[in-house]
Scaffold this motif. Structure first.
Motif, PDB file in Angstrom:
ATOM      1  N   THR A  15       0.809  -1.034  -0.050  1.00 31.64           N
ATOM      2  CA  THR A  15      -0.078   0.013   0.005  1.00 31.64           C
ATOM      3  C   THR A  15       0.846   1.214   0.094  1.00 31.64           C
ATOM      4  O   THR A  15       0.622   2.256  -0.883  1.00 31.64           O
ATOM      5  CB  THR A  15      -0.868  -0.095   1.098  1.00 31.64           C
ATOM      6  N   ASN A  16       1.960   1.236   0.835  1.00 28.74           N
ATOM      7  CA  ASN A  16       2.705   2.458   1.176  1.00 28.74           C
ATOM      8  C   ASN A  16       3.563   2.535  -0.419  1.00 28.74           C
ATOM      9  O   ASN A  16       3.801   3.614  -0.952  1.00 28.74           O
ATOM     10  CB  ASN A  16       3.810   2.241   1.988  1.00 28.74           C
ATOM     11  N   LEU A  17       4.073   1.569  -1.076  1.00 31.84           N
ATOM     12  CA  LEU A  17       4.646   1.511  -2.318  1.00 31.84           C
ATOM     13  C   LEU A  17       3.722   2.093  -3.390  1.00 31.84           C
ATOM     14  O   LEU A  17       3.967   2.959  -4.091  1.00 31.84           O
ATOM     15  CB  LEU A  17       5.041   0.114  -2.765  1.00 31.84           C
ATOM     16  N   LEU A  18       2.819   1.738  -3.474  1.00 30.39           N
ATOM     17  CA  LEU A  18       1.527   2.146  -4.495  1.00 30.39           C
ATOM     18  C   LEU A  18       1.244   3.473  -4.162  1.00 30.39           C
ATOM     19  O   LEU A  18       1.111   4.349  -5.232  1.00 30.39           O
ATOM     20  CB  LEU A  18       0.341   1.338  -4.460  1.00 30.39           C
ATOM     21  N   ALA A  23       5.195   8.881 -10.941  1.00 29.13           N
ATOM     22  CA  ALA A  23       4.107   8.497 -11.973  1.00 29.13           C
ATOM     23  C   ALA A  23       4.838   7.818 -13.353  1.00 29.13           C
ATOM     24  O   ALA A  23       3.986   7.094 -14.164  1.00 29.13           O
ATOM     25  CB  ALA A  23       3.790   9.922 -12.666  1.00 29.13           C
ATOM     26  N   ASP A  24       5.924   7.687 -13.372  1.00 32.25           N
ATOM     27  CA  ASP A  24       6.634   6.936 -14.524  1.00 32.25           C
ATOM     28  C   ASP A  24       7.125   5.722 -14.262  1.00 32.25           C
ATOM     29  O   ASP A  24       8.019   5.012 -14.962  1.00 32.25           O
ATOM     30  CB  ASP A  24       7.990   7.806 -14.966  1.00 32.25           C
ATOM     31  N   GLU A  25       6.571   5.302 -12.868  1.00 35.07           N
ATOM     32  CA  GLU A  25       6.986   3.836 -12.608  1.00 35.07           C
ATOM     33  C   GLU A  25       5.440   2.891 -12.336  1.00 35.07           C
ATOM     34  O   GLU A  25       4.714   3.462 -12.122  1.00 35.07           O
ATOM     35  CB  GLU A  25       7.807   3.833 -11.186  1.00 35.07           C
ATOM     36  N   ALA A  26       5.777   1.602 -12.331  1.00 34.01           N
ATOM     37  CA  ALA A  26       4.553   0.868 -12.060  1.00 34.01           C
ATOM     38  C   ALA A  26       4.982  -0.462 -11.533  1.00 34.01           C
ATOM     39  O   ALA A  26       6.101  -0.725 -11.274  1.00 34.01           O
ATOM     40  CB  ALA A  26       3.985   0.363 -13.470  1.00 34.01           C
ATOM     41  N   VAL A  27       4.127  -1.216 -10.914  1.00 31.24           N
ATOM     42  CA  VAL A  27       4.339  -2.291 -10.157  1.00 31.24           C
ATOM     43  C   VAL A  27       3.708  -3.401 -10.878  1.00 31.24           C
ATOM     44  O   VAL A  27       2.592  -3.347 -11.114  1.00 31.24           O
ATOM     45  CB  VAL A  27       3.690  -2.191  -8.714  1.00 31.24           C
ATOM     46  N   ASP A  28       4.577  -4.384 -11.185  1.00 33.63           N
ATOM     47  CA  ASP A  28       3.979  -5.701 -11.902  1.00 33.63           C
ATOM     48  C   ASP A  28       4.391  -6.810 -11.041  1.00 33.63           C
ATOM     49  O   ASP A  28       5.073  -6.872 -10.533  1.00 33.63           O
ATOM     50  CB  ASP A  28       4.635  -5.860 -13.065  1.00 33.63           C
ATOM     51  N   PHE A  29       3.385  -7.680 -11.025  1.00 34.17           N
ATOM     52  CA  PHE A  29       3.632  -9.165 -10.497  1.00 34.17           C
ATOM     53  C   PHE A  29       4.038 -10.077 -11.505  1.00 34.17           C
ATOM     54  O   PHE A  29       3.181 -10.196 -12.592  1.00 34.17           O
ATOM     55  CB  PHE A  29       2.324  -9.534  -9.846  1.00 34.17           C
ATOM     56  N   SER A  30       4.951 -10.753 -11.316  1.00 39.03           N
ATOM     57  CA  SER A  30       5.756 -11.592 -12.668  1.00 39.03           C
ATOM     58  C   SER A  30       5.999 -12.992 -11.976  1.00 39.03           C
ATOM     59  O   SER A  30       6.262 -13.242 -10.846  1.00 39.03           O
ATOM     60  CB  SER A  30       6.722 -10.974 -13.316  1.00 39.03           C
ATOM     61  N   ASP A  31       6.277 -13.979 -12.924  1.00 38.35           N
ATOM     62  CA  ASP A  31       6.600 -15.267 -12.643  1.00 38.35           C
ATOM     63  C   ASP A  31       6.896 -15.886 -14.064  1.00 38.35           C
ATOM     64  O   ASP A  31       6.632 -15.401 -15.166  1.00 38.35           O
ATOM     65  CB  ASP A  31       5.465 -16.035 -12.318  1.00 38.35           C
ATOM     66  N   ALA A  32       7.594 -16.882 -13.732  1.00 39.39           N
ATOM     67  CA  ALA A  32       8.178 -17.809 -15.242  1.00 39.39           C
ATOM     68  C   ALA A  32       7.313 -18.957 -14.976  1.00 39.39           C
ATOM     69  O   ALA A  32       7.222 -19.760 -14.044  1.00 39.39           O
ATOM     70  CB  ALA A  32       9.567 -18.089 -15.247  1.00 39.39           C
ATOM     71  N   VAL A  33       6.870 -19.564 -16.071  1.00 40.71           N
ATOM     72  CA  VAL A  33       6.029 -20.659 -16.214  1.00 40.71           C
ATOM     73  C   VAL A  33       6.834 -21.505 -17.382  1.00 40.71           C
ATOM     74  O   VAL A  33       7.427 -21.149 -18.168  1.00 40.71           O
ATOM     75  CB  VAL A  33       4.465 -20.607 -16.336  1.00 40.71           C
ATOM     76  N   HIS A  34       6.334 -22.912 -17.084  1.00 42.22           N
ATOM     77  CA  HIS A  34       7.161 -23.860 -18.150  1.00 42.22           C
ATOM     78  C   HIS A  34       6.267 -24.992 -18.702  1.00 42.22           C
ATOM     79  O   HIS A  34       6.356 -25.915 -18.373  1.00 42.22           O
ATOM     80  CB  HIS A  34       8.265 -24.332 -17.723  1.00 42.22           C
ATOM     81  N   PRO A  35       5.330 -24.486 -19.205  1.00 44.14           N
ATOM     82  CA  PRO A  35       4.015 -25.527 -19.668  1.00 44.14           C
ATOM     83  C   PRO A  35       4.783 -26.485 -21.063  1.00 44.14           C
ATOM     84  O   PRO A  35       5.585 -26.275 -21.705  1.00 44.14           O
ATOM     85  CB  PRO A  35       2.897 -24.577 -20.341  1.00 44.14           C
ATOM     86  N   ASN A  68       0.164  -6.061 -14.536  1.00 44.86           N
ATOM     87  CA  ASN A  68       0.043  -4.597 -13.813  1.00 44.86           C
ATOM     88  C   ASN A  68      -1.635  -4.814 -13.441  1.00 44.86           C
ATOM     89  O   ASN A  68      -2.374  -4.551 -14.100  1.00 44.86           O
ATOM     90  CB  ASN A  68       0.427  -3.580 -14.561  1.00 44.86           C
ATOM     91  N   LEU A  69      -1.748  -4.615 -11.993  1.00 42.84           N
ATOM     92  CA  LEU A  69      -3.292  -4.813 -11.355  1.00 42.84           C
ATOM     93  C   LEU A  69      -4.086  -3.311 -11.592  1.00 42.84           C
ATOM     94  O   LEU A  69      -4.929  -3.028 -11.333  1.00 42.84           O
ATOM     95  CB  LEU A  69      -3.281  -5.090 -10.001  1.00 42.84           C
ATOM     96  N   GLU A  70      -3.244  -2.353 -11.799  1.00 40.52           N
ATOM     97  CA  GLU A  70      -3.854  -1.151 -11.911  1.00 40.52           C
ATOM     98  C   GLU A  70      -4.234  -0.955 -13.401  1.00 40.52           C
ATOM     99  O   GLU A  70      -5.329  -0.358 -13.828  1.00 40.52           O
ATOM    100  CB  GLU A  70      -2.644   0.257 -11.696  1.00 40.52           C
ATOM    101  N   THR A  71      -3.499  -1.148 -14.311  1.00 42.50           N
ATOM    102  CA  THR A  71      -3.753  -1.046 -15.954  1.00 42.50           C
ATOM    103  C   THR A  71      -4.131  -2.419 -16.483  1.00 42.50           C
ATOM    104  O   THR A  71      -4.674  -2.502 -17.681  1.00 42.50           O
ATOM    105  CB  THR A  71      -2.618  -0.362 -16.664  1.00 42.50           C
ATOM    106  N   PHE A  72      -4.024  -3.400 -16.023  1.00 45.40           N
ATOM    107  CA  PHE A  72      -4.225  -4.981 -16.616  1.00 45.40           C
ATOM    108  C   PHE A  72      -3.585  -4.970 -17.717  1.00 45.40           C
ATOM    109  O   PHE A  72      -3.859  -5.908 -18.323  1.00 45.40           O
ATOM    110  CB  PHE A  72      -5.867  -5.219 -16.608  1.00 45.40           C
ATOM    111  N   ASP A  73      -2.338  -4.303 -17.896  1.00 47.57           N
ATOM    112  CA  ASP A  73      -1.512  -4.922 -18.871  1.00 47.57           C
ATOM    113  C   ASP A  73      -0.624  -6.108 -18.470  1.00 47.57           C
ATOM    114  O   ASP A  73      -0.501  -6.418 -17.392  1.00 47.57           O
ATOM    115  CB  ASP A  73      -0.208  -3.699 -19.020  1.00 47.57           C
ATOM    116  N   ALA A  74      -0.505  -6.959 -19.476  1.00 50.59           N
ATOM    117  CA  ALA A  74      -0.059  -8.187 -19.368  1.00 50.59           C
ATOM    118  C   ALA A  74       1.087  -8.663 -20.201  1.00 50.59           C
ATOM    119  O   ALA A  74       0.778  -9.444 -20.985  1.00 50.59           O
ATOM    120  CB  ALA A  74      -1.171  -9.443 -19.145  1.00 50.59           C
TER     121      ALA A  74
END
Length: 88
Positions: A15-18, A23-35, A68-74
């Motif tokens: 919450t503090n981070l967000l 304005a020119d930075e974003a928080v993304d949640f990321s992971d690697a997958v190996h299907p 990105n949970l704010e913009t839903f960019d994936a």
């Protein structure tokens, strides 16, 4: 079992981070997958500690994804190998 104190600390940190993000930075949640190629599991349960296998014809695909949970960019990339350099 979830650690309630660690969850609360993460929520406060996030919450503090967000709230203080430039304005020119974003928080993304990321992971690697190996299907695996041609795997088709639809759902299921696995016993904790077990290692269920899915039959495959060959190979592996490496995919890095983010949300990105704010913009839903994936955005995602498909590197040839997964290592510290490819995940940045």
């Amino acid at each position: 079992m979830a650690d309630v104190e660690k969850q609360a600390a993460f929520i406060a940190f996030h919450t503090n981070l967000l709230n203080n993000l430039p304005a020119d930075e974003a928080v993304d949640f990321s992971d690697a997958v190996h299907p695996e190629y041609q795997s088709k599991p639809s759902h299921g349960w696995a016993r904790k500690g077990s290692n269920p296998a899915i039959q495959t014809t060959s190979g592996r695909v490496n995919i890095h994804g983010a949300l990105n949970l704010e913009t839903f960019d994936a955005p995602f990339v498909e590197p040839t190998t997964v290592d510290g350099v490819s995940s940045v």
